[in-house]
Write a protein that holds these residues in place. Structure first.
Motif, PDB file in Angstrom:
ATOM      1  N   LEU A 170       0.822  -1.201   0.000  1.00  0.00           N
ATOM      2  CA  LEU A 170       0.000   0.000   0.000  1.00  0.00           C
ATOM      3  C   LEU A 170       0.856   1.249   0.000  1.00  0.00           C
ATOM      4  O   LEU A 170       0.659   2.165  -0.806  1.00  0.00           O
ATOM      5  CB  LEU A 170      -0.934  -0.010   1.206  1.00  0.00           C
ATOM      6  CG  LEU A 170      -1.921  -1.180   1.286  1.00  0.00           C
ATOM      7  CD1 LEU A 170      -2.724  -1.108   2.578  1.00  0.00           C
ATOM      8  CD2 LEU A 170      -2.848  -1.185   0.084  1.00  0.00           C
TER       9      LEU A 170
ATOM     10  N   ARG B  52       0.240   5.332  -7.074  1.00  0.00           N
ATOM     11  CA  ARG B  52      -0.586   5.377  -5.860  1.00  0.00           C
ATOM     12  C   ARG B  52      -1.407   6.657  -5.768  1.00  0.00           C
ATOM     13  O   ARG B  52      -2.511   6.644  -5.224  1.00  0.00           O
ATOM     14  CB  ARG B  52       0.310   5.195  -4.633  1.00  0.00           C
ATOM     15  CG  ARG B  52       0.517   3.729  -4.308  1.00  0.00           C
ATOM     16  CD  ARG B  52       1.857   3.395  -3.678  1.00  0.00           C
ATOM     17  NE  ARG B  52       1.957   1.942  -3.613  1.00  0.00           N
ATOM     18  CZ  ARG B  52       2.257   1.173  -4.670  1.00  0.00           C
ATOM     19  NH1 ARG B  52       2.485   1.721  -5.840  1.00  0.00           N
ATOM     20  NH2 ARG B  52       2.317  -0.153  -4.543  1.00  0.00           N
TER      21      ARG B  52
ATOM     22  N   GLY C 230      -5.273   6.299  -5.522  1.00  0.00           N
ATOM     23  CA  GLY C 230      -5.865   6.926  -4.347  1.00  0.00           C
ATOM     24  C   GLY C 230      -6.957   7.909  -4.715  1.00  0.00           C
ATOM     25  O   GLY C 230      -8.023   7.951  -4.079  1.00  0.00           O
TER      26      GLY C 230
ATOM     27  N   MET D  72     -10.075   6.098  -5.613  1.00  0.00           N
ATOM     28  CA  MET D  72     -10.846   5.652  -4.451  1.00  0.00           C
ATOM     29  C   MET D  72     -11.644   6.812  -3.840  1.00  0.00           C
ATOM     30  O   MET D  72     -12.781   6.630  -3.396  1.00  0.00           O
ATOM     31  CB  MET D  72      -9.902   5.063  -3.411  1.00  0.00           C
ATOM     32  CG  MET D  72      -9.202   3.771  -3.833  1.00  0.00           C
ATOM     33  SD  MET D  72     -10.347   2.412  -4.211  1.00  0.00           S
ATOM     34  CE  MET D  72     -10.326   2.437  -6.017  1.00  0.00           C
TER      35      MET D  72
END
Length: 462
Positions: free
Chosen positions: A270, A325, A329, A332
């Protein structure tokens, strides 16, 4: 070749293309939104759709113009900083980029004038057709440009002549290369989401100032329907694009995931700090076996790490790792906002939730950030190649020195921040104006009794 000169040339292209890419990402979606608005007006005869069309039309025109200007600069750099690349790939990339100009750009430029100035001069259906043609032109432009970029990522359908040039053998294979369908869908959905969150942010801004603004409610609602529907589709499309990248560019996937070592049952990292010296990710937070499950659909699937490739073929891991990421991100966050909007809509509080309106305003630029982060992931992850596996970046640059590139780079930075800074400021001013201000002026007449054109008289827009 001076390494500093190569890095400066790369940074200059990255800087100019980062400015450019945000405009197509916005205008592709906004052109389609305008077509939907005008279509709804013709179908329902509801004045609100026409007013929203005219509200966003000038914003589209300015954004389109800025995109054209910033795109022209890129083509000159192929000749100044990347002449070797242009020479070697010209027989393939030249015609593809020419098709973009002769088809997409001519459609956009030709019918944009009808969109802007023809509403009172041509019939409603003819004007709507012009809007649809411009929207199709933006799609066609994305089609050709992404075909060019995708061929550089997954080159097929070529041969190499004695001069080292790539010569076309099969144009169908070249245009519809293995990564093109995934890249096209991913980019188009990104453009629609980028536009949706800008429109939602503008609508939310005006709802915070005037909670009963009917036009703000309409644009806010339409944008959030788009966000709620398209974001899950984009996540699926992104997953399919990732699987395609795993097949054709496994080193890029290894850098994106932070996998320095090949392993079975790879975790999903992550967060962490990639360390090229120790060949590991420091301070990592990971979920066991989820990386293999996502990439191979098997929790015990084998994943090739960067140790499976020569070190000189490794992309810059930290940049690709973090840009990926950032993109995911933001995706999301978009999903969360879209789902929240559905819940608020169901409970009847979509227009009475200032906290959500503030969140929507803050989220309005996220699409642009995600697009740039995705572009960085794609392009930096392709390194050290310009044509993946065949032509390196070091062998693509012009015979220039660092001093010459630094001068032009400095000039670009100064001019871009002045010119495009003014453009962004003007766009924000337009977006800050309440769409209700147009209600009384759209059908006004000139002193001589003739019908006023709301797009040609500044008093209607100020």
């Amino acid at each position: 070749m001076d390494t500093l000169a190569i890095d400066l040339a790369r940074f200059q292209f990255a800087f100019t293309v980062s400015f450019h890419i945000i405009f197509p990402a916005f205008t592709i979606g906004l052109a389609s939104y305008l077509a939907v608005l005008e279509g709804l007006y013709l179908k329902t005869s509801q004045e609100k759709y026409l007013q929203l069309y005219k509200y966003w039309l000038k914003i589209f025109a300015i954004s389109f113009g800025m995109g054209v200007v910033s795109g022209i600069v890129l083509s000159y750099q192929f000749g100044t900083n990347w002449s070797v690349f242009s020479d070697k790939t010209g027989p393939i990339l030249g015609p593809l980029m020419g098709y973009e100009v002769f088809t997409a750009f001519f459609l956009e430029a030709g019918f944009l004038g009808v969109m802007l100035f023809g509403m009172e001069r041509v019939g409603k259906k003819a004007h709507f057709a012009s809007t649809c043609i411009v929207a199709f032109g933006t799609f066609l432009s994305a089609f050709w440009i992404l075909s060019v970029n995708s061929w550089m990522q997954t080159p097929v359908g070529y041969s190499i002549n004695e001069a080292g040039q790539f010569i076309p053998k099969d144009w169908f294979e070249i245009v519809f290369n293995p990564s093109f369908p995934y890249r096209l869908v991913h980019m188009l959905l990104a453009a629609y989401l980028t536009t949706a969150f800008v429109v939602a942010g503008v609508g939310a801004f005006h709802l915070l100032k005037s909670p009963n603004n009917p036009l703000a409610k309409t644009m806010f609602s339409m944008a959030l329907w788009m966000a709620a529907i398209v974001t899950p589709i984009q996540i699926v499309a992104g997953d399919l694009h990732g699987l395609n990248t795993l097949e054709h560019q496994p080193a890029k996937i290894a850098a994106m995931e932070g996998h320095y070592e090949s392993q079975v049952g790879a975790p999903l990292i992550l967060f962490g700090l990639p360390n090229d010296d120790t060949k590991q990710v420091d301070y990592k937070i990971e979920i066991p076996k989820l990386g293999s499950l996502i990439l191979t659909h098997d929790p015990n699937g084998a994943i090739t790490g960067l140790d499976g490739f020569p070190e000189e073929q490794h992309p810059p891991v930290a940049i690709v790792f973090w840009s990926f990421r950032i993109m995911v991100g933001i995706g999301m966050v978009m999903l969360l906002l879209g789902l929240t909007s559905l819940w608020l809509r169901k409970t009847g509080r979509l227009y009475q939730s200032p906290w959500f309106h503030r969140a929507s305003v803050l989220a309005s630029p996220l699409g642009f950030v995600a697009v740039i982060a995705g572009w960085v992931t794609t392009e930096v992850g392709r390194q050290p190649y310009t044509v993946y596996g065949l032509l390196t970046t070091a062998d693509s640059v012009s015979p220039i020195d660092a001093a010459a590139v630094s001068v032009s780079l400095t000039a670009f930075i100064i001019v871009y921040f002045i010119v495009f800074g003014a453009g962004f400021f003007y766009l924000l001013r337009l977006m800050r104006k309440s769409p209700t201000r147009y209600e009384d002026s759209l059908d006004s007449r000139l002193p001589d009794g003739s019908k006023a054109d709301p797009l040609s008289h500044s008093n209607h827009l100020s």
